[in-house]
Write a protein that holds these residues in place. Structure first.
Motif, PDB file in Angstrom:
ATOM      1  N   GLU A  14     -62.847  -6.251  85.684  1.00 19.47           N
ATOM      2  CA  GLU A  14     -64.178  -5.633  85.690  1.00 19.47           C
ATOM      3  C   GLU A  14     -64.521  -5.056  84.312  1.00 19.47           C
ATOM      4  OE1 GLU A  14     -66.584  -1.993  87.951  1.00 19.47           O
ATOM      5  OE2 GLU A  14     -64.632  -2.647  88.717  1.00 19.47           O
ATOM      6  N   SER A  15     -63.557  -4.385  83.704  1.00 18.49           N
ATOM      7  CA  SER A  15     -63.779  -3.764  82.402  1.00 18.49           C
ATOM      8  C   SER A  15     -64.013  -4.807  81.312  1.00 18.49           C
ATOM      9  CB  SER A  15     -62.579  -2.881  82.032  1.00 18.49           C
ATOM     10  OG  SER A  15     -62.742  -2.305  80.766  1.00 18.49           O
ATOM     11  N   LEU A  16     -63.213  -5.865  81.311  1.00 12.39           N
ATOM     12  CA  LEU A  16     -63.371  -6.917  80.311  1.00 12.39           C
ATOM     13  C   LEU A  16     -64.678  -7.680  80.492  1.00 12.39           C
ATOM     14  CD1 LEU A  16     -59.717  -8.273  80.187  1.00 12.39           C
ATOM     15  CD2 LEU A  16     -60.952  -7.247  78.273  1.00 12.39           C
ATOM     16  N   SER A  17     -65.077  -7.890  81.720  1.00 13.87           N
ATOM     17  CA  SER A  17     -66.348  -8.578  81.994  1.00 13.87           C
ATOM     18  C   SER A  17     -67.522  -7.752  81.481  1.00 13.87           C
ATOM     19  CB  SER A  17     -66.500  -8.844  83.497  1.00 13.87           C
ATOM     20  OG  SER A  17     -65.465  -9.681  83.969  1.00 13.87           O
ATOM     21  N   ALA A  18     -67.463  -6.435  81.693  1.00 15.12           N
ATOM     22  CA  ALA A  18     -68.526  -5.545  81.205  1.00 15.12           C
ATOM     23  C   ALA A  18     -68.554  -5.533  79.674  1.00 15.12           C
ATOM     24  CB  ALA A  18     -68.306  -4.130  81.741  1.00 15.12           C
ATOM     25  N   LEU A  19     -67.374  -5.540  79.062  1.00  9.24           N
ATOM     26  CA  LEU A  19     -67.292  -5.543  77.606  1.00  9.24           C
ATOM     27  C   LEU A  19     -67.848  -6.847  77.044  1.00  9.24           C
ATOM     28  CD1 LEU A  19     -66.364  -4.036  75.084  1.00  9.24           C
ATOM     29  CD2 LEU A  19     -64.077  -4.999  75.418  1.00  9.24           C
ATOM     30  N   CYS A  20     -67.597  -7.943  77.742  1.00 10.50           N
ATOM     31  CA  CYS A  20     -68.113  -9.252  77.334  1.00 10.50           C
ATOM     32  C   CYS A  20     -69.644  -9.262  77.348  1.00 10.50           C
ATOM     33  CB  CYS A  20     -67.564 -10.328  78.265  1.00 10.50           C
ATOM     34  SG  CYS A  20     -68.238 -11.983  77.991  1.00 10.50           S
ATOM     35  N   LEU A  21     -70.236  -8.644  78.358  1.00  6.07           N
ATOM     36  CA  LEU A  21     -71.691  -8.568  78.439  1.00  6.07           C
ATOM     37  C   LEU A  21     -72.263  -7.669  77.333  1.00  6.07           C
ATOM     38  CD1 LEU A  21     -72.189  -8.234  82.309  1.00  6.07           C
ATOM     39  CD2 LEU A  21     -72.756 -10.214  80.877  1.00  6.07           C
ATOM     40  N   LYS A  22     -71.515  -6.652  76.976  1.00 11.02           N
ATOM     41  CA  LYS A  22     -71.960  -5.699  75.948  1.00 11.02           C
ATOM     42  C   LYS A  22     -71.872  -6.302  74.549  1.00 11.02           C
ATOM     43  CE  LYS A  22     -70.712  -1.110  74.144  1.00 11.02           C
ATOM     44  NZ  LYS A  22     -69.698  -0.028  74.232  1.00 11.02           N
ATOM     45  N   ASP A  23     -70.789  -7.039  74.279  1.00  7.67           N
ATOM     46  CA  ASP A  23     -70.569  -7.634  72.967  1.00  7.67           C
ATOM     47  C   ASP A  23     -69.915  -8.993  73.188  1.00  7.67           C
ATOM     48  OD1 ASP A  23     -69.651  -8.456  70.482  1.00  7.67           O
ATOM     49  OD2 ASP A  23     -69.007  -6.464  69.855  1.00  7.67           O
ATOM     50  N   ARG A  24     -70.694 -10.055  72.961  1.00  6.53           N
ATOM     51  CA  ARG A  24     -70.226 -11.404  73.294  1.00  6.53           C
ATOM     52  C   ARG A  24     -68.936 -11.780  72.554  1.00  6.53           C
ATOM     53  NH1 ARG A  24     -71.933 -13.256  77.824  1.00  6.53           N
ATOM     54  NH2 ARG A  24     -71.560 -15.397  77.121  1.00  6.53           N
ATOM     55  N   SER A  25     -68.715 -11.215  71.403  1.00 10.90           N
ATOM     56  CA  SER A  25     -67.497 -11.563  70.667  1.00 10.90           C
ATOM     57  C   SER A  25     -66.247 -11.112  71.417  1.00 10.90           C
ATOM     58  CB  SER A  25     -67.518 -10.959  69.265  1.00 10.90           C
ATOM     59  OG  SER A  25     -67.397  -9.547  69.305  1.00 10.90           O
ATOM     60  N   PHE A  26     -66.383 -10.119  72.302  1.00 10.08           N
ATOM     61  CA  PHE A  26     -65.236  -9.628  73.063  1.00 10.08           C
ATOM     62  C   PHE A  26     -65.003 -10.421  74.347  1.00 10.08           C
ATOM     63  CE2 PHE A  26     -65.342  -6.063  70.210  1.00 10.08           C
ATOM     64  CZ  PHE A  26     -64.018  -5.629  70.181  1.00 10.08           C
ATOM     65  N   CYS A  27     -65.809 -11.455  74.594  1.00 12.90           N
ATOM     66  CA  CYS A  27     -65.533 -12.345  75.738  1.00 12.90           C
ATOM     67  C   CYS A  27     -64.167 -13.002  75.574  1.00 12.90           C
ATOM     68  CB  CYS A  27     -66.633 -13.399  75.859  1.00 12.90           C
ATOM     69  SG  CYS A  27     -68.248 -12.723  76.309  1.00 12.90           S
ATOM     70  N   TYR A  28     -63.737 -13.104  74.330  1.00 12.81           N
ATOM     71  CA  TYR A  28     -62.390 -13.599  74.029  1.00 12.81           C
ATOM     72  C   TYR A  28     -61.334 -12.823  74.800  1.00 12.81           C
ATOM     73  CZ  TYR A  28     -58.118 -13.927  71.129  1.00 12.81           C
ATOM     74  OH  TYR A  28     -56.825 -14.067  70.696  1.00 12.81           O
ATOM     75  N   GLY A  29     -61.602 -11.553  75.076  1.00 17.18           N
ATOM     76  CA  GLY A  29     -60.633 -10.698  75.750  1.00 17.18           C
ATOM     77  C   GLY A  29     -60.236 -11.198  77.122  1.00 17.18           C
ATOM     78  N   LEU A  30     -61.167 -11.862  77.809  1.00 19.25           N
ATOM     79  CA  LEU A  30     -60.854 -12.408  79.135  1.00 19.25           C
ATOM     80  C   LEU A  30     -59.802 -13.507  79.019  1.00 19.25           C
ATOM     81  CD1 LEU A  30     -64.515 -12.483  80.427  1.00 19.25           C
ATOM     82  CD2 LEU A  30     -62.646 -11.227  81.541  1.00 19.25           C
ATOM     83  N   ALA A  31     -60.029 -14.466  78.119  1.00 15.55           N
ATOM     84  CA  ALA A  31     -59.065 -15.555  77.940  1.00 15.55           C
ATOM     85  C   ALA A  31     -57.740 -15.037  77.388  1.00 15.55           C
ATOM     86  CB  ALA A  31     -59.651 -16.611  77.008  1.00 15.55           C
ATOM     87  N   TYR A  32     -57.821 -14.077  76.465  1.00 19.14           N
ATOM     88  CA  TYR A  32     -56.610 -13.504  75.883  1.00 19.14           C
ATOM     89  C   TYR A  32     -55.743 -12.875  76.975  1.00 19.14           C
ATOM     90  CZ  TYR A  32     -53.573 -10.206  73.462  1.00 19.14           C
ATOM     91  OH  TYR A  32     -52.470  -9.511  73.035  1.00 19.14           O
ATOM     92  N   THR A  33     -56.377 -12.049  77.800  1.00 17.81           N
ATOM     93  CA  THR A  33     -55.627 -11.356  78.860  1.00 17.81           C
ATOM     94  C   THR A  33     -55.101 -12.352  79.887  1.00 17.81           C
ATOM     95  OG1 THR A  33     -57.048  -9.431  78.541  1.00 17.81           O
ATOM     96  CG2 THR A  33     -55.733  -9.483  80.554  1.00 17.81           C
ATOM     97  N   GLY A  34     -55.917 -13.361  80.219  1.00 20.03           N
ATOM     98  CA  GLY A  34     -55.467 -14.394  81.148  1.00 20.03           C
ATOM     99  C   GLY A  34     -54.231 -15.117  80.641  1.00 20.03           C
ATOM    100  N   ASN A  35     -54.245 -15.471  79.374  1.00 20.74           N
ATOM    101  CA  ASN A  35     -53.083 -16.159  78.786  1.00 20.74           C
ATOM    102  C   ASN A  35     -51.849 -15.268  78.770  1.00 20.74           C
ATOM    103  OD1 ASN A  35     -53.967 -18.801  78.117  1.00 20.74           O
ATOM    104  ND2 ASN A  35     -55.165 -17.979  76.400  1.00 20.74           N
TER     105      ASN A  35
END
Length: 324
Positions: A287-308
């Motif tokens: 939930e936190s990473l998804s919200a951060l992705c919406l706030k700053d698109r460059s941080f969408c990387y965080g979802l894939a990073y954490t998943g990996n």
């Protein structure tokens, strides 16, 4: 002396004064890195955008001082060489290769690892004054350390890749913040006159803060002369050390106060989200990473990073949710 001669002498004297005055004004036209405020610091996401912006600005036969990681240098230099923008590049190398007794050989081997550079041209490079220099693709190149970067009389385009600070502090056994201060302490002594300054965000988005800190120093050079850095910088630096050691429970505890005090700092949000994922709170992390992705698109990387990272730790089923 006749009146005519006196008038000629007076006119000549005035001309000399004007020439000297104009010369001094020209010298003072460009801010000096580390002394003056550099107000126009530009940000780009990759080198192609950076080179395109320089070409659009009409730069020709320029001198570039480049502080960048070695992984992307070949592509960057090749773009510069064919662009017509640059006459000479000084590459500040991130590690301590230039300090070895066989620095010339090491640099040649390093350059030869790139298929973009002709070996015959690399063979002609020579160590001179602490830099290994030669000509590649009809463009002069000097590979230097921050210490051996020579005095440069002409105004320069200064660009910095944030990935530089993934390597530079390690060889000096410093944190990223310590490395940033060390870099600017040394380069300030070079008295570079800056035509324009550019920060390239080529590394992981959660290291973008380094680029913003570097830009703040370019704009406010007194920051590195203070006895302590801004509080938020120290807090991020400490959090990054804990994060890199993957001490996630400790990281979650450490971030409680910074998150309250600096709720808009995306780097704290990212570090905390990853900590949540590895302390049994995967739903909150997602939930936190998804919200951060919406706030700053460059941080969408965080979802894939954490998943990996979850997948690599053996939590394959949980990790798949971060890729959707």
């Amino acid at each position: 002396m006749g009146k005519t001669m006196m008038k000629l002498v007076a006119a000549l004297s005035l001309s000399i004064i004007l020439i000297i005055s104009c010369s001094k004004k020209q010298e003072n036209k460009y801010p000096v890195l580390g002394t003056d405020t550099i107000t126009d610091v530009q940000f780009t996401e990759d080198y192609s955008n950076t080179v395109s912006s320089w070409k659009g600005s009409g730069y020709r036969n320029s001198t570039i001082v480049h502080a960048g990681a070695d992984e992307d240098f070949a592509r960057y230099f090749e773009m510069l060489a064919v662009s017509g923008i640059v006459k000479r590049v000084y590459w500040i190398f991130p590690n301590r290769m230039l300090e070895y007794s066989d620095a010339e050989r090491r640099v040649k081997v390093h350059l030869a690892d790139s298929a973009a550079f002709p070996v015959k041209e690399i063979d002609k490079f020579k160590l001179d004054g602490g830099c290994v220099s030669g000509t590649l693709l009809k463009t002069e190149l000097s590979v230097c350390s921050i210490e051996t970067l020579p005095p440069i009389a002409v105004p320069v385009i200064f660009d910095m890749d944030i990935d530089f600070f993934n390597a530079f502090p390690i060889g000096r056994e410093m944190s990223k913040l310590g490395g940033l201060k060390e870099f600017f302490d040394i380069i300030s002594g070079k008295r570079l006159k800056v035509l324009s300054a550019h920060i390239v965000f080529s590394g992981p988005p959660f290291h973008k803060y380094i680029g913003y800190q570097a830009a703040d120093i370019l704009k406010r050079p007194e920051l590195v002369r203070k006895s302590a850095p801004p509080e938020a910088w120290s807090l991020i630096d400490n959090a990054e050390v804990i994060f890199s050691e993957k001490k996630f429970r400790e990281l979650a505890d450490y971030l409680k106060e910074p998150l309250k005090k600096y709720p808009e700092e995306n780097t704290f949000q990212f570090f905390n989200s990853v900590a949540l994922a590895f302390t049994g709170r995967e739903d909150d992390a997602l939930e936190s990473l998804s919200a951060l992705c919406l706030k700053d698109r460059s941080f969408c990387y965080g979802l894939a990073y954490t998943g990996n990272e979850l997948k690599n730790s053996g939590k394959k089923d949980v990790s798949e949710r971060f890729f959707k």
